[in-house]
Design a protein around this motif. Structure first.
Motif, short mmCIF file in Angstrom:
data_model
loop_
_atom_site.label_atom_id
_atom_site.label_comp_id
_atom_site.label_asym_id
_atom_site.label_seq_id
_atom_site.Cartn_x
_atom_site.Cartn_y
_atom_site.Cartn_z
N ILE A 128 10.30 7.23 10.94
CA ILE A 128 10.14 7.87 9.51
C ILE A 128 9.12 6.59 8.92
O ILE A 128 8.87 5.52 9.47
N THR A 129 8.33 7.02 8.01
CA THR A 129 7.68 6.06 7.36
C THR A 129 8.30 5.46 6.15
O THR A 129 9.40 5.59 5.85
N THR A 130 7.77 4.07 5.85
CA THR A 130 8.47 3.16 4.84
C THR A 130 8.66 4.15 3.46
O THR A 130 9.85 4.07 2.88
N CYS A 131 7.67 4.97 3.33
CA CYS A 131 7.80 5.73 2.12
C CYS A 131 9.07 6.70 2.08
O CYS A 131 9.58 7.33 0.96
N GLN A 132 9.38 7.18 3.26
CA GLN A 132 10.47 8.30 3.53
C GLN A 132 11.84 7.56 3.65
O GLN A 132 12.94 8.44 3.90
N GLU A 139 0.80 -1.19 0.08
CA GLU A 139 -0.12 0.00 0.04
C GLU A 139 0.80 1.20 0.05
O GLU A 139 2.01 1.36 0.76
N SER A 140 0.33 2.24 -0.59
CA SER A 140 0.85 3.37 -0.64
C SER A 140 0.06 4.78 -1.28
O SER A 140 -0.88 4.46 -1.75
N ASP A 141 0.06 5.82 -0.83
CA ASP A 141 -0.87 7.00 -1.20
C ASP A 141 -0.05 8.09 -1.46
O ASP A 141 0.53 8.54 -2.37
N CYS A 142 0.41 8.87 -0.32
CA CYS A 142 0.93 10.08 -0.48
C CYS A 142 2.40 10.10 -0.75
O CYS A 142 2.98 10.89 -1.60
N ARG A 143 3.13 8.98 -0.08
CA ARG A 143 4.63 8.74 -0.23
C ARG A 143 5.13 10.04 0.22
O ARG A 143 6.28 10.37 -0.24
N GLU A 144 4.68 10.73 1.13
CA GLU A 144 5.19 12.14 1.88
C GLU A 144 5.24 11.96 3.46
O GLU A 144 5.44 12.44 4.01
N GLY A 145 5.06 10.53 3.80
CA GLY A 145 4.84 10.56 5.40
C GLY A 145 3.64 11.18 6.07
O GLY A 145 3.79 11.25 7.36
N ILE A 146 2.57 11.22 5.13
CA ILE A 146 1.55 11.98 5.64
C ILE A 146 0.30 10.91 5.98
O ILE A 146 -0.34 11.07 6.96
N CYS A 147 -0.11 9.96 5.01
CA CYS A 147 -1.36 9.21 4.98
C CYS A 147 -1.13 8.04 5.78
O CYS A 147 -2.24 7.52 6.33
N GLY A 148 -0.19 7.40 6.26
CA GLY A 148 -0.02 6.36 6.99
C GLY A 148 -0.30 4.87 6.39
O GLY A 148 -0.60 3.93 7.15
N GLN A 149 -0.16 4.96 5.19
CA GLN A 149 -0.72 3.75 4.40
C GLN A 149 0.47 2.83 4.23
O GLN A 149 0.19 1.60 3.82
N CYS A 150 1.51 3.17 4.21
CA CYS A 150 2.73 2.33 3.42
C CYS A 150 3.51 1.29 4.61
O CYS A 150 4.52 0.93 3.97
N GLY A 151 2.98 1.22 5.48
CA GLY A 151 3.93 0.44 6.47
C GLY A 151 4.12 -1.15 6.51
O GLY A 151 3.20 -1.71 6.06
#
Ligand code: FES
Length: 247
Positions: free
Chosen positions: A81-85, A55-67
């Motif tokens: 940091i989030t996975t997308c960061q 999963e991913s959405d914002c790819r900027e550490g905002i949406c919380g989707q990517c963990g």
């Protein structure tokens, strides 16, 4: 840059999953971790293999989707940091990188690296709202709020609901997430009318969802991308006693 990905593959929750190894080349250290997974998926398409679901959405550490869990840690080797960061420069050429979904009974696997985090939504539905009259927006300064209170509320409002706190916790506790959502509204005057019911109902829902109990290991605090402190859990517990007595 070349790496070896060992990635969890699972068609759905009712079948067993397994790790599959992929040797991936053509990466650069400036790629984000998710771009590296995109790159791998593009090569899988070319050989008619099913792409890896994540999963991913914002790819900027905002949406919380990517963990995801990376080499045994929520969101990878760095704190907060989030996975997308995360970028591939955090790994060395030739590294083996193990990627798994969040592991928690309350987060059943949907497919591969995707888990169902709707348990969080159901906790929020129990009280993450305020009573407000409909009509024109009220004057912004009608309810004075001190700087200290507004900053404390914003500190916990920063929670993005990614689930890293649950994944990092050996008990799979959702106490950090739930406390952040409760404390955000309970310390603001706008949240006071539902102060006690919000706390009791959200905690009751958290327990219904099969999350584990908090034993204050602080693993959640270490991995939380929003740097939410476990003091938030202590505050929730103190307010819980008050709500039980006076709610
Ligand atoms: S994709 Fe939105 S936080 Fe990572």
């Amino acid at each position: 840059m070349n790496v070896i990905f060992k990635i969890w593959r699972q068609e759905h929750a009712a079948v067993e999953g397994y790790f599959k190894t992929y040797e991936v080349d053509g990466l650069t250290e400036d790629m984000s971790f998710l771009e590296a997974l995109d790159h791998l998926n593009e090569t899988l398409v070319l050989i008619n293999e099913k792409v890896i679901a994540f999963e991913s959405d914002c790819r900027e550490g905002i949406c919380g989707q990517c963990g995801v869990f990376i080499n045994g840690r929520a969101h990878g080797p760095h704190q907060h940091i989030t996975t997308c960061q995360l970028h591939m420069r955090s790994f060395k050429d030739g590294d083996t990188i193990v990627v798994e979904p969040w592991r928690a009974e309350a987060f059943p696997i949907v497919k591969d690296l995707v888990v169902d985090r709707s348990a969080f939504d159901r906790i929020i539905q129990q009280g993450a709202y305020i009573t407000a009259k409909t009509g024109t927006a009220p004057e912004a300064y009608a309810i004075p709020i001190s700087k200290e209170i507004s900053e404390r509320a914003m500190d916990v409002a920063a929670c993005i609901g990614c689930g890293a706190c649950v994944a990092a916790c050996k008990n799979a506790s959702a106490a950090l997430f739930t406390s952040a959502k409760i404390n955000h509204l309970n310390q603001l005057p706008q949240g006071r009318p539902e102060e006690h019911s919000r706390l009791l109902d959200m905690v009751a829902q958290m327990e219904l969802e099969n999350f584990g109990s908090c034993t204050f290991t602080a693993a959640c605090e270490v991995e939380c991308p929003a740097e939410i402190s476990i003091n938030s859990i202590a505050e929730m517990n103190a307010r819980y006693i008050k709500a039980k007595l006076f709610g």
